[in-house]
Design an enzyme around this catalytic site. Structure first.
Site, short mmCIF file in Angstrom:
data_model
loop_
_atom_site.label_atom_id
_atom_site.label_comp_id
_atom_site.label_asym_id
_atom_site.label_seq_id
_atom_site.Cartn_x
_atom_site.Cartn_y
_atom_site.Cartn_z
N GLY A 33 0.86 5.46 1.50
CA GLY A 33 0.25 6.54 2.26
C GLY A 33 1.11 7.78 2.14
O GLY A 33 2.06 7.83 1.36
N GLY A 34 0.77 8.79 2.92
CA GLY A 34 1.53 10.03 2.87
C GLY A 34 2.97 9.86 3.29
O GLY A 34 3.86 10.58 2.86
N PHE A 35 3.22 8.89 4.18
CA PHE A 35 4.59 8.66 4.65
C PHE A 35 5.45 8.09 3.53
O PHE A 35 6.63 8.38 3.42
CB PHE A 35 4.56 7.68 5.84
CG PHE A 35 5.85 7.58 6.59
CD1 PHE A 35 6.01 8.25 7.80
CD2 PHE A 35 6.92 6.85 6.10
CE1 PHE A 35 7.20 8.16 8.50
CE2 PHE A 35 8.11 6.76 6.78
CZ PHE A 35 8.25 7.43 7.99
N GLY A 36 4.89 7.24 2.71
CA GLY A 36 5.62 6.57 1.65
C GLY A 36 4.96 5.24 1.34
O GLY A 36 3.78 5.03 1.63
N CYS A 37 5.72 4.34 0.74
CA CYS A 37 5.19 3.04 0.35
C CYS A 37 5.63 1.94 1.32
O CYS A 37 6.69 2.03 1.93
CB CYS A 37 5.65 2.68 -1.06
SG CYS A 37 5.04 3.81 -2.34
N VAL A 38 4.80 0.92 1.43
CA VAL A 38 5.13 -0.25 2.24
C VAL A 38 5.12 -1.47 1.33
O VAL A 38 4.19 -1.67 0.56
CB VAL A 38 4.13 -0.44 3.40
CG1 VAL A 38 4.51 -1.65 4.24
CG2 VAL A 38 4.07 0.80 4.26
N GLY A 46 0.82 -1.20 0.00
CA GLY A 46 0.00 0.00 0.00
C GLY A 46 0.85 1.24 0.00
O GLY A 46 2.09 1.18 0.00
N ASP A 53 -1.01 8.56 19.57
CA ASP A 53 -1.85 8.31 18.40
C ASP A 53 -2.45 6.91 18.48
O ASP A 53 -2.43 6.15 17.52
CB ASP A 53 -1.05 8.49 17.11
CG ASP A 53 -1.95 8.68 15.90
OD1 ASP A 53 -3.12 9.08 16.07
OD2 ASP A 53 -1.49 8.44 14.77
N LYS A 87 9.00 -0.33 5.06
CA LYS A 87 8.39 1.00 4.89
C LYS A 87 9.46 1.96 4.40
O LYS A 87 10.48 2.16 5.05
CB LYS A 87 7.78 1.49 6.20
CG LYS A 87 7.11 2.86 6.08
CD LYS A 87 6.21 3.17 7.26
CE LYS A 87 6.97 3.41 8.54
NZ LYS A 87 6.09 3.96 9.61
#
Length: 443
Positions: A123-128, A121, A248, A148
């Site tokens: 996300g904003g952090f990067g790819c996994v 997947g 979080d 990640k």
């Protein structure tokens, strides 16, 4: 170039490389990390960490402030602990770490050159990516990992990457996701920063609580997850010689391993608790709307009791099967805590908030007992909330009282073909839910 007198090291990498080599940023960039401000209406606020909220919601800073005002809590201007010269994780600097150092070449091989077929997947952090590496304890054997890769989204990504390494590099508990190692090196495309975790094949708790899930969790499984998550938080808060506040805590950050054990993940926003003699840490408000404690939203005063509040919200998530904040529902049902409130004082009404996928009178009795634990965690006055070690005991009592009255915890059953397709869903959910980043907001 940073002089030796100005440079500093990141805790567990002190003997390996400097902060500049690790992140590739100058001292001015480092200072810039604290240049953002969160305004609660008070004057002369000192610089604090960036304001962030999860992309799970699309609220603006203004909406964060408005939401905070609903709690009728007094705004308090405070001096940030950062301004006192206290580093984010200073007590971790001399602690040993068992992290493995990977080369970028190692990870290319493990993920088939970061193939699309290995991608879990984005996300904003990067790819996994899903990867396969050698077992360091038994080299002939292979183990699955999640890799990640930090994207090019700037300093906040660097900061969260460092925090993950500093926290998970030195803590170890059955209910925390295991960080296997890291990679930080230069190549033709610049500095590469990656984190390698144990692979969690059964996705996040949020995946299974979703109304779209074809594998809803049984009540026994939910009780087990509640206990696992409580133990993870209790360890962070009370079982070390320093305290870590998760900041979080939410269902998408609780992942399930192959045996359906629940483990806390995504420590990018974690903070050290207040030093001895102080009652709280003053910082900008970050996290996910719907989970954040009201006093933290209003004042920026962070304590371990902020995590306790979030845990209370999570218990009602397990009981109802609903998200803490759901704009797709009727207005009166969008905020979970407001929706459940009228049903709590009457045992007959309480059944109406129970997840309809759960059945049985004994489940109702057990769920009501768990709601009483949730209510303790959601006390408006933070000082009256229990410590997580006390929460563990209370949840454990609910679990023990339920043994023999409800079916034992069993993983969702699927046939082989269904399991294969659902595993693909979980693979995607693991990364998108568990590792989704937070949107940086600046004032």
């Amino acid at each position: 170039m940073i002089s030796s007198s100005m440079s500093f090291s990141i805790g567990i990498y002190k003997s390996c490389f400097s902060f500049r080599n690790l992140l590739g940023v100058t001292l001015n960039h480092i200072k810039a990390m604290n240049c953002f401000q969160f305004h609660n209406g008070d004057k002369n606020e000192e610089p604090k960490t960036p304001v962030q909220i999860s992309p799970q919601t699309s609220f603006t800073d203004r909406e964060v402030r408005q939401s905070g005002s609903e709690f009728n809590s007094q705004n308090v201007s405070d001096t940030s602990t950062e301004s006192r010269g206290r580093g984010q994780f200073p007590s971790l600097s001399e602690r040993p770490s068992n992290l493995k150092v990977f080369t970028f070449s190692d990870l290319k091989q493990a993920t088939k050159n970061f193939s699309r077929t290995a991608k879990l997947g984005e996300g904003g952090f990067g790819c996994v990516y899903k990867g396969i590496i050698k077992n360091s304890e038994d080299p002939p054997k292979k183990i699955d990992v999640a890799v990640k890769q930090l994207g090019k989204r700037g300093l906040q990504g660097h900061k969260e990457w460092v925090t993950e390494v500093n926290v998970l590099g030195v803590v170890k508990h059955p209910n925390l996701v295991n960080l296997v190692g890291y990679c930080a090196e230069d190549d033709e495309r610049g500095i590469q920063r990656l984190l390698i975790y144990e692979y969690m094949p059964n996705g996040s708790v949020e995946d299974h609580l979703s109304i779209k899930s074809t594998t809803p969790l049984s009540w026994a499984m939910r009780l087990r997850i509640a206990l696992d998550a409580a133990r993870g938080l209790a360890y962070l808060h009370e079982e070390m010689d320093f305290q870590i506040i998760f900041r979080d805590f939410k269902s998408s950050n609780i992942l399930l391993d192959e045996e359906w054990n629940a483990k806390l993940s995504d420590f990018g926003l974690a903070r050290l608790g207040p030093p001895e003699g102080l009652t709280h840490v003053s910082t900008a408000v970050v996290g996910t709307m719907g989970y954040a404690a009201p006093e933290y939203i209003q004042t920026g005063r962070l304590t371990s009791k902020s995590d306790v509040w979030s845990y209370g919200v999570f218990l009602y998530e397990l009981i109802t099967g609903r998200r803490p904040l759901d704009r797709n529902r009727p207005r009166s049902e969008q905020k979970l805590l407001e929706w459940v409130k009228p049903y709590l004082s009457d045992g007959k009404k309480f059944q109406q908030i129970l997840d309809p996928r759960l059945e049985g009178k004994q489940i109702l009795k057990s769920a009501h007992k768990l709601s009483l634990v949730a209510n303790r965690c959601l006390a408006r006055l933070s000082k009256t909330r229990p410590k997580m070690s006390e929460v563990v005991e209370m949840v454990n009592q609910v679990v023990e009282a339920s043994i023999g009255n409800i079916p034992q915890a069993q993983p969702p059953s699927t046939n082989a073909e269904e399991d294969k397709s659902k595993r693909r869903i979980f693979d995607s959910g693991w990364s998108l839910r568990g590792w989704s980043s937070k949107v940086v907001k600046t004032c």
